[in-house]
Design an enzyme around this catalytic site. Structure first.
Site, PDB file in Angstrom:
ATOM      1  N   ARG A   1      52.960  43.742  23.871  1.00  0.00           N
ATOM      2  CA  ARG A   1      51.625  44.191  24.299  1.00  0.00           C
ATOM      3  C   ARG A   1      50.773  44.637  23.121  1.00  0.00           C
ATOM      4  O   ARG A   1      49.581  44.908  23.267  1.00  0.00           O
ATOM      5  CB  ARG A   1      51.736  45.387  25.277  1.00  0.00           C
ATOM      6  CG  ARG A   1      52.355  45.056  26.607  1.00  0.00           C
ATOM      7  CD  ARG A   1      52.490  46.300  27.467  1.00  0.00           C
ATOM      8  NE  ARG A   1      51.363  46.523  28.335  1.00  0.00           N
ATOM      9  CZ  ARG A   1      51.321  46.192  29.632  1.00  0.00           C
ATOM     10  NH1 ARG A   1      52.349  45.614  30.207  1.00  0.00           N
ATOM     11  NH2 ARG A   1      50.258  46.423  30.356  1.00  0.00           N
TER      12      ARG A   1
ATOM     13  N   TYR B   1      47.233  43.241  22.057  1.00  0.00           N
ATOM     14  CA  TYR B   1      46.094  43.710  22.862  1.00  0.00           C
ATOM     15  C   TYR B   1      45.803  45.181  22.562  1.00  0.00           C
ATOM     16  O   TYR B   1      44.675  45.548  22.225  1.00  0.00           O
ATOM     17  CB  TYR B   1      46.432  43.510  24.337  1.00  0.00           C
ATOM     18  CG  TYR B   1      45.330  43.863  25.304  1.00  0.00           C
ATOM     19  CD1 TYR B   1      44.208  43.053  25.447  1.00  0.00           C
ATOM     20  CD2 TYR B   1      45.426  45.007  26.107  1.00  0.00           C
ATOM     21  CE1 TYR B   1      43.198  43.368  26.365  1.00  0.00           C
ATOM     22  CE2 TYR B   1      44.426  45.328  27.021  1.00  0.00           C
ATOM     23  CZ  TYR B   1      43.317  44.509  27.149  1.00  0.00           C
ATOM     24  OH  TYR B   1      42.324  44.831  28.058  1.00  0.00           O
TER      25      TYR B   1
ATOM     26  N   GLU C   1      46.775  47.272  20.110  1.00  0.00           N
ATOM     27  CA  GLU C   1      46.357  47.624  18.742  1.00  0.00           C
ATOM     28  C   GLU C   1      45.040  46.946  18.380  1.00  0.00           C
ATOM     29  O   GLU C   1      44.229  47.505  17.652  1.00  0.00           O
ATOM     30  CB  GLU C   1      47.457  47.273  17.728  1.00  0.00           C
ATOM     31  CG  GLU C   1      48.734  48.095  17.899  1.00  0.00           C
ATOM     32  CD  GLU C   1      48.568  49.593  17.581  1.00  0.00           C
ATOM     33  OE1 GLU C   1      47.494  50.009  17.127  1.00  0.00           O
ATOM     34  OE2 GLU C   1      49.531  50.334  17.800  1.00  0.00           O
TER      35      GLU C   1
ATOM     36  N   VAL D   1      47.193  42.693  41.368  1.00  0.00           N
ATOM     37  CA  VAL D   1      46.435  42.569  42.617  1.00  0.00           C
ATOM     38  C   VAL D   1      46.316  41.105  43.035  1.00  0.00           C
ATOM     39  O   VAL D   1      46.590  40.749  44.192  1.00  0.00           O
ATOM     40  CB  VAL D   1      45.042  43.239  42.482  1.00  0.00           C
ATOM     41  CG1 VAL D   1      44.161  42.902  43.667  1.00  0.00           C
ATOM     42  CG2 VAL D   1      45.195  44.754  42.336  1.00  0.00           C
TER      43      VAL D   1
ATOM     44  N   ASN E   1      48.201  38.555  42.017  1.00  0.00           N
ATOM     45  CA  ASN E   1      49.531  38.015  42.327  1.00  0.00           C
ATOM     46  C   ASN E   1      49.973  38.405  43.735  1.00  0.00           C
ATOM     47  O   ASN E   1      50.375  37.552  44.530  1.00  0.00           O
ATOM     48  CB  ASN E   1      50.575  38.556  41.335  1.00  0.00           C
ATOM     49  CG  ASN E   1      50.774  37.625  40.147  1.00  0.00           C
ATOM     50  OD1 ASN E   1      49.989  36.708  39.937  1.00  0.00           O
ATOM     51  ND2 ASN E   1      51.818  37.867  39.374  1.00  0.00           N
TER      52      ASN E   1
ATOM     53  N   ASP F   1      55.989  48.203  29.520  1.00  0.00           N
ATOM     54  CA  ASP F   1      55.112  48.341  30.685  1.00  0.00           C
ATOM     55  C   ASP F   1      54.902  49.850  30.934  1.00  0.00           C
ATOM     56  O   ASP F   1      55.865  50.572  31.160  1.00  0.00           O
ATOM     57  CB  ASP F   1      55.810  47.693  31.881  1.00  0.00           C
ATOM     58  CG  ASP F   1      54.880  47.393  33.033  1.00  0.00           C
ATOM     59  OD1 ASP F   1      54.612  46.213  33.277  1.00  0.00           O
ATOM     60  OD2 ASP F   1      54.437  48.346  33.696  1.00  0.00           O
TER      61      ASP F   1
HETATM   62  P1  NAD Z   1      38.643  38.130  31.692  1.00  0.00           P
HETATM   63  O1  NAD Z   1      39.784  37.496  30.982  1.00  0.00           O
HETATM   64  O2  NAD Z   1      38.327  37.699  33.067  1.00  0.00           O
HETATM   65  O3  NAD Z   1      37.322  38.017  30.831  1.00  0.00           O
HETATM   66  C1  NAD Z   1      37.299  37.917  29.450  1.00  0.00           C
HETATM   67  C2  NAD Z   1      36.263  36.878  29.059  1.00  0.00           C
HETATM   68  O4  NAD Z   1      36.213  36.789  27.640  1.00  0.00           O
HETATM   69  C3  NAD Z   1      36.578  35.485  29.581  1.00  0.00           C
HETATM   70  O5  NAD Z   1      35.428  34.899  30.140  1.00  0.00           O
HETATM   71  C4  NAD Z   1      37.039  34.722  28.347  1.00  0.00           C
HETATM   72  O6  NAD Z   1      36.819  33.339  28.430  1.00  0.00           O
HETATM   73  C5  NAD Z   1      36.219  35.407  27.276  1.00  0.00           C
HETATM   74  N1  NAD Z   1      36.808  35.309  25.935  1.00  0.00           N
HETATM   75  C6  NAD Z   1      38.086  35.569  25.571  1.00  0.00           C
HETATM   76  N2  NAD Z   1      38.245  35.355  24.249  1.00  0.00           N
HETATM   77  C7  NAD Z   1      37.033  34.960  23.766  1.00  0.00           C
HETATM   78  C8  NAD Z   1      36.553  34.590  22.487  1.00  0.00           C
HETATM   79  N3  NAD Z   1      37.348  34.585  21.424  1.00  0.00           N
HETATM   80  N4  NAD Z   1      35.250  34.220  22.367  1.00  0.00           N
HETATM   81  C9  NAD Z   1      34.423  34.212  23.438  1.00  0.00           C
HETATM   82  N5  NAD Z   1      34.834  34.552  24.683  1.00  0.00           N
HETATM   83  C10 NAD Z   1      36.116  34.923  24.843  1.00  0.00           C
HETATM   84  O7  NAD Z   1      38.942  39.698  31.641  1.00  0.00           O
HETATM   85  P2  NAD Z   1      38.199  40.905  32.360  1.00  0.00           P
HETATM   86  O8  NAD Z   1      39.165  41.524  33.293  1.00  0.00           O
HETATM   87  O9  NAD Z   1      36.877  40.471  32.870  1.00  0.00           O
HETATM   88  O10 NAD Z   1      38.008  41.891  31.142  1.00  0.00           O
HETATM   89  C11 NAD Z   1      36.777  41.996  30.444  1.00  0.00           C
HETATM   90  C12 NAD Z   1      36.901  43.028  29.347  1.00  0.00           C
HETATM   91  O11 NAD Z   1      37.256  44.300  29.904  1.00  0.00           O
HETATM   92  C13 NAD Z   1      37.976  42.694  28.315  1.00  0.00           C
HETATM   93  O12 NAD Z   1      37.517  43.060  27.041  1.00  0.00           O
HETATM   94  C14 NAD Z   1      39.148  43.566  28.725  1.00  0.00           C
HETATM   95  O13 NAD Z   1      39.953  43.899  27.629  1.00  0.00           O
HETATM   96  C15 NAD Z   1      38.431  44.787  29.285  1.00  0.00           C
HETATM   97  N6  NAD Z   1      39.275  45.490  30.266  1.00  0.00           N
HETATM   98  C16 NAD Z   1      39.504  44.958  31.496  1.00  0.00           C
HETATM   99  C17 NAD Z   1      40.331  45.618  32.381  1.00  0.00           C
HETATM  100  C18 NAD Z   1      40.594  45.090  33.768  1.00  0.00           C
HETATM  101  O14 NAD Z   1      41.347  45.711  34.511  1.00  0.00           O
HETATM  102  N7  NAD Z   1      40.014  43.994  34.188  1.00  0.00           N
HETATM  103  C19 NAD Z   1      40.940  46.823  32.012  1.00  0.00           C
HETATM  104  C20 NAD Z   1      40.703  47.307  30.733  1.00  0.00           C
HETATM  105  C21 NAD Z   1      39.853  46.650  29.867  1.00  0.00           C
HETATM  106  N1  UDP Z   2      53.315  43.831  38.292  1.00  0.00           N
HETATM  107  C1  UDP Z   2      54.242  43.537  39.282  1.00  0.00           C
HETATM  108  N2  UDP Z   2      54.238  42.266  39.799  1.00  0.00           N
HETATM  109  C2  UDP Z   2      53.371  41.310  39.415  1.00  0.00           C
HETATM  110  C3  UDP Z   2      52.413  41.619  38.424  1.00  0.00           C
HETATM  111  C4  UDP Z   2      52.420  42.896  37.862  1.00  0.00           C
HETATM  112  O1  UDP Z   2      55.052  44.386  39.681  1.00  0.00           O
HETATM  113  O2  UDP Z   2      53.441  40.187  39.955  1.00  0.00           O
HETATM  114  C5  UDP Z   2      53.298  45.194  37.732  1.00  0.00           C
HETATM  115  C6  UDP Z   2      53.321  45.257  36.206  1.00  0.00           C
HETATM  116  O3  UDP Z   2      54.647  45.219  35.722  1.00  0.00           O
HETATM  117  C7  UDP Z   2      52.647  46.615  35.965  1.00  0.00           C
HETATM  118  C8  UDP Z   2      51.641  46.722  37.116  1.00  0.00           C
HETATM  119  O4  UDP Z   2      52.095  45.814  38.126  1.00  0.00           O
HETATM  120  O5  UDP Z   2      53.577  47.656  36.073  1.00  0.00           O
HETATM  121  C9  UDP Z   2      50.225  46.362  36.700  1.00  0.00           C
HETATM  122  O6  UDP Z   2      50.281  45.127  36.026  1.00  0.00           O
HETATM  123  P1  UDP Z   2      48.991  44.334  35.581  1.00  0.00           P
HETATM  124  O7  UDP Z   2      49.459  43.175  34.764  1.00  0.00           O
HETATM  125  O8  UDP Z   2      48.125  44.090  36.756  1.00  0.00           O
HETATM  126  O9  UDP Z   2      48.186  45.378  34.669  1.00  0.00           O
HETATM  127  P2  UDP Z   2      48.611  46.290  33.422  1.00  0.00           P
HETATM  128  O10 UDP Z   2      50.100  46.310  33.273  1.00  0.00           O
HETATM  129  O11 UDP Z   2      47.941  45.655  32.256  1.00  0.00           O
HETATM  130  O12 UDP Z   2      48.086  47.608  33.790  1.00  0.00           O
END
Ligand code: NAD
Ligand code: UDP
Length: 319
Positions: A140, A143, A145, A186, A188, A270
């Protein structure tokens, strides 16, 4: 405002673009479509205030904008672990390029950071002052770091060059337009439940997360960007903490599914517990999530229902 959203074709980015257009802003999306999709923004394309460019944020770019939301980065463990070096580059070089543009154009830049910067937290719930517990060399780490360095860059550009920054630490967010093969819990569980397939709990299901509906997240991001009181970091997320086992039961209940539960090994590093302390965001932004899990999950279930037969969920666990 003229607003750039990097990663605007992704899950959160597409909802943010939709909301900003509805609020009367003009929006430019830069995306390399690595995990994003044209389908996420197809309904917005006819909008005359939207421009979409295929571009990789690790390559510099130039344009005149007022606000930059730097969201480009794969967020799902299976996707960001598939090309870990690229994940680091996207976070780090992507942040530098966004900050460089902000410096040159005097734009305000918001970085989408993450709860992952707290790693497997030893402080619970996590306040912004907690420095985290992060493995530097695990699967992990690319992501976690990468995002930590992006935070550092934000504050270095702010101190050294007076760039106008906003830093959001986003906690687990869910909603329509998550990918079917996204691999996060969610999407999955919902797809497995809709297909009557076994629901794959990693570990014993006692690990916790706190899930925020995407509309609440978008509201928080815009409020953070629009205010002048703080640079952040601000935690944005829903403090309603649930175990993954309970999420599985809830999704089975809400879908009326016959799925059974199967247990798979817990991926390395995790986090065992995660819940945002959002008191700072509540105070500064007058913001708190409004959508309960019981209200938000049915919306996502309805989004996935027509897709369930056509697309397979991610069948692979992260490492
Ligand atoms: P996502 O993967 O759906 O969206 C990321 C977008 O960035 C995608 O459209 C992808 O094509 C684009 N992308 C990736 N690498 C790229 C690059 N090198 N150049 C141009 N575009 C690029 O993810 P998301 O869930 O919408 O997350 C959006 C942001 O929010 C991310 O920075 C993620 O780290 C952050 N974030 C999301 C969550 C979450 O739960 N969804 C939680 C924490 C942080
Ligand atoms: N997880 C799970 N089954 C799945 C996918 C994820 O039990 O099919 C667990 C995963 O191991 C973690 C939690 O659900 O403990 C959230 O995982 P997710 O990948 O959604 O987000 P993150 O771990 O990045 O918070």
């Amino acid at each position: 405002m003229k607003v750039l959203i990097t990663g605007g074709a992704g899950f959160i980015g597409s909802h943010l673009a939709e909301r900003l257009l509805a609020d009367g802003h003009s929006v430019i999306i830069l995306d390399n479509f690595h995990t994003g999709s044209r389908d996420n923004i197809r309904h917005l394309v006819p909008h005359e205030d939207l421009e979409v460019y295929r571009h990789d944020v690790t390559d510099p770019y130039r344009m005149e904008v007022d606000w930059i939301f730097n969201l480009a980065c794969p967020a799902s463990p299976i996707h960001y672990q598939r090309s870990p070096v690229k994940t680091v580059l996207t976070s780090v070089t992507g942040a530098i390029n966004a900050l460089q543009l902000a410096l040159e154009t005097k734009a305000r830049v918001l970085q989408a950071s993450t709860s992952e910067i707290y790693g497997n937290p030893q402080v619970h719930p996590q306040p912004e002052g907690y420095w985290g517990n992060v493995n530097t060399i695990g699967p992990r780490s690319c992501y976690d770091e990468g995002k930590r360095v992006a935070e550092t860059l934000m504050f270095d550009f702010h101190r050294e060059h007076h760039v106008d920054i906003r830093l959001a630490r986003i906690f687990n967010t869910y909603g329509p337009r998550m990918r079917c093969d996204d691999g996060r819990v969610v999407s999955n569980f919902i797809l497995q439940a809709l297909r009557g397939e076994p629901i794959t709990i990693f570990g014993d299901g006692s690990q916790t997360r706190s899930f925020c509906y995407v509309d609440d997240m978008v509201e928080g991001l815009i409020r953070l960007m629009a205010q002048d009181r703080t640079t952040g970091p601000l935690n944005l997320g829903n403090p309603d903490e649930r175990s993954i086992g309970r999420i599985a039961e809830l999704i089975v209940e809400l879908t009326g599914s016959t799925s059974t539960i199967v247990y798979r090994p817990l991926p390395q590093d995790d986090p065992t517990r995660r819940r945002p302390d959002i008191s700072r965001a509540q105070q500064v932004l007058d913001w708190a999530p409004k959508v309960t899990l019981e209200a938000g999950l049915p919306q996502v279930i309805e989004y996935f229902r027509p897709l369930a037969d056509r697309h397979r969920p991610a069948d692979k666990a992260p490492q």
